[in-house]
Write an enzyme that holds these catalytic residues in place. Structure first.
Site, PDB file in Angstrom:
ATOM      1  CD  GLN A  79      -3.119  -0.238  -0.075  1.00 56.76           C
ATOM      2  OE1 GLN A  79      -3.112   0.954  -0.346  1.00 56.76           O
ATOM      3  NE2 GLN A  79      -3.922  -1.107  -0.691  1.00 56.76           N
ATOM      4  CB  SER A  80       4.208   1.938  -1.407  1.00 59.21           C
ATOM      5  OG  SER A  80       5.013   3.060  -1.681  1.00 59.21           O
ATOM      6  CG  ASN A  81       0.797   6.682   0.658  1.00 58.53           C
ATOM      7  OD1 ASN A  81      -0.368   6.477   0.367  1.00 58.53           O
ATOM      8  ND2 ASN A  81       1.262   6.564   1.896  1.00 58.53           N
TER       9      ASN A  81
END
Length: 334
Positions: A79-81
């Site tokens: 879930q890396s921005n």
């Protein structure tokens, strides 16, 4: 001696930001906490759901374009921005993006792997690959280079955005610029509170403030490592950044403040203090925080007040780094 604007002008920079981000006072929260609390809204950087990574990517993509790249490779958590923002930047600039997703957070449900940042990156047309380890920066970077070699053999021109500390911290330049920007917006404050993960935001902002002559402490709230490991990491980034900018390292040699009381139960996991902080901000100010970075940061700020490191009446700036799409990946946690 070079002026501050000349220091950054030496580096190629892609036009990804929408301009300055707002600095807003949180009136109800200020009254509740008995401090003068301001929020630097770097969740409103504008590109692909916003977030602080846009500032960092301006310099990485500037370098990539200067080198004639047509494909950018980057690694991060599922879930890396950062990887979602990189996919958005690639789309805006007409490049391809390859996103390597690392397994950093165990025990997550199906929404974590299909919604939020993962969904947005797919809509943006990015290619996804996987890396099975979450605490192996050297291995993750090596896997990116292996993929880079494959596409180079097919005649494309790849550019790797590295995770490890063995490379120049170009991304930190974005937060040098943010520090300069903040001091133009407000010339008097007593403390700044920021999330501290890779160290680029923490070290860059500290450098920008010191270049502006601002001596307020920068409290880095640990989101991934304990305070001793994080202090070492930020000091390493500061050293590399001073060399990159060709400035006196003594400028940022004051103590690096890292606070890990809100870290448990670990990276990407919400403890009770994080859940409380997220809900308190939403119900008091109508502002959403993300579960990985900014909710932990606000939890850390509350703890700094409780432990006397932030005093009644002080003017405090908290950096909102965005990351809101990740909320949907954590819906089972709520």
């Amino acid at each position: 001696m070079m002026q501050n604007d000349e220091i950054l002008a030496r580096f190629p920079r892609a036009p990804l930001m929408n301009g300055e981000t707002p600095l807003v006072r949180l009136d109800r929260m200020s009254e509740r906490l008995e401090i003068d609390l301001w929020l630097k809204r770097d969740d409103l950087t504008g590109l692909g759901f916003g977030g602080n990574k846009t500032r960092q990517l301006e310099f990485y993509f500037g370098d990539a374009l200067a080198k004639g790249a047509d494909t950018v490779l980057i690694t991060g958590a599922v879930q890396s921005n950062y990887v979602r923002s990189a996919a958005a930047a690639a789309a805006k600039l007409g490049l391809s993006a390859i996103l390597q997703l690392e397994e950093r957070v165990a025990g997550m449900g199906e929404p974590y792997y299909t919604s939020g940042n993962v969904l947005l990156a797919k809509i943006l047309g990015a290619e996804h690959i996987s890396y099975p380890e979450g605490e192996d920066e050297a291995g993750a970077d090596a896997a990116l280079h292996a993929r880079s070699d494959q596409i180079k053999a097919n005649g494309r021109k790849p550019y790797v955005i590295h995770l490890g500390l063995d490379h120049p911290p170009l991304g930190a330049l974005g937060y040098v610029a943010a520090g300069l920007e903040l001091c133009e917006q407000m010339d008097d404050f007593d403390a700044v509170v920021v999330p501290s993960g890779s160290g680029a935001t923490h070290a860059g902002l500290l450098t920008g403030l010191r270049l502006s002559g601002q001596s307020a402490p920068v409290h880095g709230i640990c989101v991934r490592r304990d305070h001793q490991q994080q202090q070492h990491r930020v000091k390493t980034v500061l050293h590399k950044l001073s060399r990159l900018l060709d400035i006196d390292p003594k400028l940022t040699s004051d103590a690096v403040h890292a606070w890990d009381n809100a870290l448990a139960p670990g990276y990407g996991k919400m403890g009770l203090s994080t859940q409380h902080a997220l809900g308190l901000m939403a119900r008091t100010e109508g502002v959403f925080l993300d579960p990985v970075y900014t909710a932990k940061t606000f939890a850390g700020l509350l703890d700094l007040i409780e432990n006397g490191h932030i005093l009644t009446g002080q003017k405090v700036v908290m950096l909102h780094t965005g990351g809101l799409p990740a909320l949907f990946g954590y819906q089972e946690e709520f």
